[in-house]
Scaffold this motif. Structure first.
Motif, PDB file in Angstrom:
ATOM      1  N   LYS A   1       5.599   8.259   0.815  1.00 57.22           N
ATOM      2  CA  LYS A   1       6.938   7.696   0.600  1.00 57.22           C
ATOM      3  C   LYS A   1       7.643   7.592   1.951  1.00 57.22           C
ATOM      4  CE  LYS A   1       9.201  12.118  -0.201  1.00 57.22           C
ATOM      5  NZ  LYS A   1      10.035  12.913  -1.065  1.00 57.22           N
TER       6      LYS A   1
ATOM      7  N   LYS B   1       2.258  18.133  -0.262  1.00 53.29           N
ATOM      8  CA  LYS B   1       3.519  17.431  -0.477  1.00 53.29           C
ATOM      9  C   LYS B   1       4.491  17.851   0.627  1.00 53.29           C
ATOM     10  CE  LYS B   1       7.165  16.682  -3.818  1.00 53.29           C
ATOM     11  NZ  LYS B   1       7.618  16.822  -5.182  1.00 53.29           N
TER      12      LYS B   1
ATOM     13  N   LYS C   1      -2.269   0.754  -5.819  1.00 52.51           N
ATOM     14  CA  LYS C   1      -1.540   1.533  -4.813  1.00 52.51           C
ATOM     15  C   LYS C   1      -2.328   1.631  -3.501  1.00 52.51           C
ATOM     16  CE  LYS C   1      -1.090   4.900  -8.039  1.00 52.51           C
ATOM     17  NZ  LYS C   1      -1.403   4.417  -9.320  1.00 52.51           N
TER      18      LYS C   1
ATOM     19  N   THR D   1      -0.354   9.975  -2.090  1.00 52.80           N
ATOM     20  CA  THR D   1       0.749   9.043  -2.296  1.00 52.80           C
ATOM     21  C   THR D   1       1.794   9.315  -1.225  1.00 52.80           C
ATOM     22  OG1 THR D   1       0.328   9.056  -4.676  1.00 52.80           O
ATOM     23  CG2 THR D   1       2.469   8.211  -3.951  1.00 52.80           C
TER      24      THR D   1
ATOM     25  N   GLU E   1       4.119  12.331  -0.679  1.00 55.70           N
ATOM     26  CA  GLU E   1       4.833  12.540  -1.938  1.00 55.70           C
ATOM     27  C   GLU E   1       4.001  13.385  -2.898  1.00 55.70           C
ATOM     28  OE1 GLU E   1       6.246   9.722  -5.534  1.00 55.70           O
ATOM     29  OE2 GLU E   1       6.991   9.167  -3.565  1.00 55.70           O
ATOM     30  N   SER E   2       2.695  13.104  -2.945  1.00 58.07           N
ATOM     31  CA  SER E   2       1.802  13.889  -3.798  1.00 58.07           C
ATOM     32  C   SER E   2       0.373  13.764  -3.288  1.00 58.07           C
ATOM     33  CB  SER E   2       1.882  13.425  -5.254  1.00 58.07           C
ATOM     34  OG  SER E   2       1.397  12.105  -5.384  1.00 58.07           O
TER      35      SER E   2
ATOM     36  N   LEU F   1      -6.598  11.540  -2.796  1.00 62.63           N
ATOM     37  CA  LEU F   1      -5.636  10.449  -2.959  1.00 62.63           C
ATOM     38  C   LEU F   1      -4.261  10.977  -2.578  1.00 62.63           C
ATOM     39  CD1 LEU F   1      -6.885   9.126  -6.416  1.00 62.63           C
ATOM     40  CD2 LEU F   1      -7.388   8.172  -4.173  1.00 62.63           C
TER      41      LEU F   1
ATOM     42  N   LYS G   1       0.858  -1.183   0.000  1.00 64.09           N
ATOM     43  CA  LYS G   1       0.000   0.000   0.000  1.00 64.09           C
ATOM     44  C   LYS G   1       0.896   1.237   0.000  1.00 64.09           C
ATOM     45  CE  LYS G   1      -3.761   2.006   2.706  1.00 64.09           C
ATOM     46  NZ  LYS G   1      -4.789   1.838   1.681  1.00 64.09           N
ATOM     47  N   THR G   2       0.708   2.102  -1.001  1.00 66.07           N
ATOM     48  CA  THR G   2       1.526   3.319  -1.099  1.00 66.07           C
ATOM     49  C   THR G   2       0.664   4.565  -1.240  1.00 66.07           C
ATOM     50  OG1 THR G   2       1.701   3.061  -3.490  1.00 66.07           O
ATOM     51  CG2 THR G   2       3.494   2.098  -2.152  1.00 66.07           C
ATOM     52  N   MET G   3      -0.651   4.383  -1.079  1.00 67.33           N
ATOM     53  CA  MET G   3      -1.562   5.507  -1.240  1.00 67.33           C
ATOM     54  C   MET G   3      -2.680   5.420  -0.201  1.00 67.33           C
ATOM     55  SD  MET G   3      -3.719   6.568  -4.667  1.00 67.33           S
ATOM     56  CE  MET G   3      -2.335   7.211  -5.615  1.00 67.33           C
TER      57      MET G   3
ATOM     58  N   ASN H   1      -6.749   3.203  -9.108  1.00 66.99           N
ATOM     59  CA  ASN H   1      -5.653   3.329  -8.148  1.00 66.99           C
ATOM     60  C   ASN H   1      -5.567   2.175  -7.150  1.00 66.99           C
ATOM     61  OD1 ASN H   1      -4.342   6.100  -8.628  1.00 66.99           O
ATOM     62  ND2 ASN H   1      -6.536   6.509  -8.749  1.00 66.99           N
TER      63      ASN H   1
END
Length: 149
Positions: free
Chosen positions: A109, A41, A86, A107, A63-64, A105, A22-24, A83
């Motif tokens: 990191k 961000k 993610k 994202t 990240e975004s 959404l 999971k990255t989102m 999506n």
């Protein structure tokens, strides 16, 4: 800006973040509610599971961010599906967010597990799943201080 983000314990969201599957992060509502327009961000997200222990166990950087315009039900469902690789949502979560008019959404990191700690929620009367705390150090509970040590 630091944010405390509640994760779905039953859907094992924290485990999926740890594993990198999971990255989102997603949030959605029929109106523009937190964190819509309030996360950027570079912000830091602190993660706590919604299982009642109140322990923050992980952190990551934003990240975004994508804040949707008003969506039709079909557009919302399509965005969640697009999506899913993610988001890694469980079926119940997919159903919960699909069809919402506004989606956020995020994202992430550099997820890392941290030494668990609690926060003072007294300034946050609404039981929301997203708390913009500004600076985590201001709400962090020092257990030694609490115990009078």
């Amino acid at each position: 800006m630091d944010n405390v983000v509640y994760l779905d314990y039953k859907a094992k969201e924290l485990e999926h973040l740890k594993s990198g599957q999971k990255t989102m992060i997603i949030r959605g509502a029929m109106g523009r509610k937190l964190p819509y327009g309030r996360v950027n961000k570079g912000d830091v997200l602190y993660f706590v599971e919604n299982k009642g222990d109140g322990l923050i166990k992980g952190k990551a950087f934003v990240e975004s961010v994508f804040n949707s315009e008003k969506l039709t039900k079909e557009q919302s469902v399509e965005m969640v599906e697009k999506n899913q690789d993610k988001l890694f949502l469980a079926p119940g979560q997919k159903k919960r967010f699909s069809g919402k008019r506004y989606l956020v959404l995020i994202t992430i990191k550099d997820f890392k597990t941290i030494e668990p700690f609690q926060i003072d929620r007294s300034d946050y009367v609404n039981m929301d799943d997203w708390l913009p705390v500004e600076n985590i150090e201001k709400v962090k509970i020092n257990l030694l201080t609490e115990l009078g040590i």
